[in-house]
Enzyme design. Sequence first.
Site, PDB file in Angstrom:
ATOM      1  N   ARG A 241      -9.223   0.818   3.606  1.00  0.00           N
ATOM      2  CA  ARG A 241      -8.294   1.769   2.967  1.00  0.00           C
ATOM      3  C   ARG A 241      -6.933   1.140   2.721  1.00  0.00           C
ATOM      4  O   ARG A 241      -6.273   1.443   1.738  1.00  0.00           O
ATOM      5  CB  ARG A 241      -8.081   2.989   3.885  1.00  0.00           C
ATOM      6  CG  ARG A 241      -9.128   4.040   3.779  1.00  0.00           C
ATOM      7  CD  ARG A 241      -8.670   5.276   4.511  1.00  0.00           C
ATOM      8  NE  ARG A 241      -7.341   5.671   4.064  1.00  0.00           N
ATOM      9  CZ  ARG A 241      -6.478   6.390   4.782  1.00  0.00           C
ATOM     10  NH1 ARG A 241      -6.796   6.792   5.983  1.00  0.00           N
ATOM     11  NH2 ARG A 241      -5.302   6.701   4.302  1.00  0.00           N
TER      12      ARG A 241
ATOM     13  N   CYS B  63      -5.390   9.347   7.963  1.00  0.00           N
ATOM     14  CA  CYS B  63      -5.596   8.885   9.335  1.00  0.00           C
ATOM     15  C   CYS B  63      -5.207   9.979  10.320  1.00  0.00           C
ATOM     16  O   CYS B  63      -4.253  10.719  10.078  1.00  0.00           O
ATOM     17  CB  CYS B  63      -4.709   7.678   9.625  1.00  0.00           C
ATOM     18  SG  CYS B  63      -5.227   6.192   8.803  1.00  0.00           S
TER      19      CYS B  63
ATOM     20  N   ASP C  30       4.143   1.296  11.738  1.00  0.00           N
ATOM     21  CA  ASP C  30       2.921   0.676  11.207  1.00  0.00           C
ATOM     22  C   ASP C  30       2.704  -0.740  11.739  1.00  0.00           C
ATOM     23  O   ASP C  30       1.648  -1.330  11.508  1.00  0.00           O
ATOM     24  CB  ASP C  30       2.951   0.679   9.674  1.00  0.00           C
ATOM     25  CG  ASP C  30       2.955   2.097   9.118  1.00  0.00           C
ATOM     26  OD1 ASP C  30       2.460   2.998   9.801  1.00  0.00           O
ATOM     27  OD2 ASP C  30       3.488   2.302   8.007  1.00  0.00           O
TER      28      ASP C  30
ATOM     29  N   LYS D 238       0.826  -1.215   0.000  1.00  0.00           N
ATOM     30  CA  LYS D 238       0.000   0.000   0.000  1.00  0.00           C
ATOM     31  C   LYS D 238       0.862   1.267   0.000  1.00  0.00           C
ATOM     32  O   LYS D 238       0.584   2.218  -0.720  1.00  0.00           O
ATOM     33  CB  LYS D 238      -0.895  -0.014   1.249  1.00  0.00           C
ATOM     34  CG  LYS D 238      -1.517   1.315   1.572  1.00  0.00           C
ATOM     35  CD  LYS D 238      -1.750   1.477   3.067  1.00  0.00           C
ATOM     36  CE  LYS D 238      -2.031   2.906   3.420  1.00  0.00           C
ATOM     37  NZ  LYS D 238      -1.068   3.514   4.322  1.00  0.00           N
ATOM     38  N   ASN D 239       1.910   1.274   0.786  1.00  0.00           N
ATOM     39  CA  ASN D 239       2.697   2.504   0.883  1.00  0.00           C
ATOM     40  C   ASN D 239       3.679   2.679  -0.268  1.00  0.00           C
ATOM     41  O   ASN D 239       4.358   3.705  -0.349  1.00  0.00           O
ATOM     42  CB  ASN D 239       3.405   2.579   2.241  1.00  0.00           C
ATOM     43  CG  ASN D 239       2.408   2.853   3.354  1.00  0.00           C
ATOM     44  OD1 ASN D 239       1.255   3.214   3.092  1.00  0.00           O
ATOM     45  ND2 ASN D 239       2.837   2.675   4.591  1.00  0.00           N
TER      46      ASN D 239
ATOM     47  N   ARG E 246       0.626  15.592  12.018  1.00  0.00           N
ATOM     48  CA  ARG E 246       0.992  15.196  10.651  1.00  0.00           C
ATOM     49  C   ARG E 246       1.056  16.390   9.686  1.00  0.00           C
ATOM     50  O   ARG E 246       0.339  16.449   8.682  1.00  0.00           O
ATOM     51  CB  ARG E 246       0.045  14.124  10.113  1.00  0.00           C
ATOM     52  CG  ARG E 246       0.085  12.872  10.941  1.00  0.00           C
ATOM     53  CD  ARG E 246      -0.608  11.741  10.268  1.00  0.00           C
ATOM     54  NE  ARG E 246       0.255  11.071   9.305  1.00  0.00           N
ATOM     55  CZ  ARG E 246      -0.165  10.120   8.492  1.00  0.00           C
ATOM     56  NH1 ARG E 246      -1.400   9.735   8.494  1.00  0.00           N
ATOM     57  NH2 ARG E 246       0.683   9.545   7.665  1.00  0.00           N
TER      58      ARG E 246
END
Length: 424
Positions: free
Chosen positions: A401, A119, A309, A23-24, A124
Amino acid sequence: MNEYIAIETSPSLQGTVDLAGAKNAILVIMASLILTRGKSTLSNVPYSEDVLHMIRLLESLGAQVVHDEETKTLTVDTSSISSVHIGPDIMKKMRASILVLGPLLARFGKADVALPGGCVLGMRPIDYHIKSFAKMGATFTQSNDLLHAQANSLKAIDHILAYPSVGATENIMMAAVLAKGSTRIINAAIEPEVLDLVEVLRKMGARIELEAPATIIIEGVSSLESINHHVMYDRLEAGTLILAAAITGGGIALPTAPAASMTVFLSLLEEMGHEVTFGLQGQGIFFKATSHPRAVSFKTMPYPGFPTDLQAPMMAALCLASGTSVIHETVYENRLVHVRELQKMGAQIVIDGQTATVVGVDELYGAAVIASDIRAGAALLIAGLAAHGQTTMTGVHHIKRGYDGIVPKLAALRGRISAHYDEC
Ligand code: EPU
């Protein structure tokens, strides 16, 4: 509709899993295609809501996108991109949407984007991104939630990051590949997903070198070609599935896991007493859980340290380990929200600032819990597999997601888990 995932006490997980693409890595790679003019093909594309959002984002700029879910391929033709505007409806869906800023500035010299969402893991901010582009010659004006960026030409300069931000490193790299001269990113993030982007940019024709320990050097080129790329396998999905096997006392094989990039995480599992065997050439993990896991302590760090993560999923597994684990979250200032939910399940955890102290208990109990972010959700699924009774987890949009079919994958490993929602 009230969407939830139901989890029952499960037998030890057993079996082999094919991992999804990371995903990243996929999101930034999709953004990087803006740098090219032509048709690129990505394979091993995970199916998740964030990928669907990024498809919509590219389409809104004018790109032609064909997504084949069966073959997990994505064909993106960026020759028709004509807009540099992305409104809040798309930008707010995920933080990764800020990753289009570098490519848009590099190719069109301007971008007109709403501030990103994502998120909630603390502040952030995107200050590193903005400051770096400003040093390269971009000017910014902000009206309400809209950021207007302009740069007639971007300058190649040295960037010294105060913190090795993954997104800032990626964005600067994508802005610098078409900037004339030599750019250096010092104290860059060197996460495996950043390196997958480096491989993509090199395939496009970019000139990028890495200098130990964490400097990225980019020599600007005048244009970039379209590419074919197989996205790296997801180390975070691998870690999540391993921890699900660990908490149920199971054994699973992940033949495609990027084991070489997971050494700190895997060595902690060994310290807990679990058995980890590596495949050949750094790929593939064969995991067998101990029935008497021991507590371990760690702090989250930029790569190659323990990944933030996997902090929440690891904490879930440590709730049933014997002894006391001390977990210190250093990457985000608000990534311990899952503690409250694990406590509802009987976990003994005390928070002091950014530190969680987990005292292992003999049993967890099913409860109604809420996922507050992607990895918090993963932690609750893991805890639910070992808990007595039924766990129902809401907030499932987070799971949708970031994970590609995690529920059917766990079910195929004998997990007693079912999704009560429409696939995205
Ligand atoms: N930060 C700043 N200013 C900035 C940028 C970052 O202060 O301009 C701070 C952040 O607030 C955070 C820290 O630096 O406290 C790390 O942020 P980073 O920029 O490294 O993270 P990111 O690029 O926003 C990516 C992943 C995250 C992952 C982090 C760290 C993607 C799409 N997201 O985020 O993934 O946690 O790197 O490894 O690549 C997840 O998968 O669950 C997830 C949140």
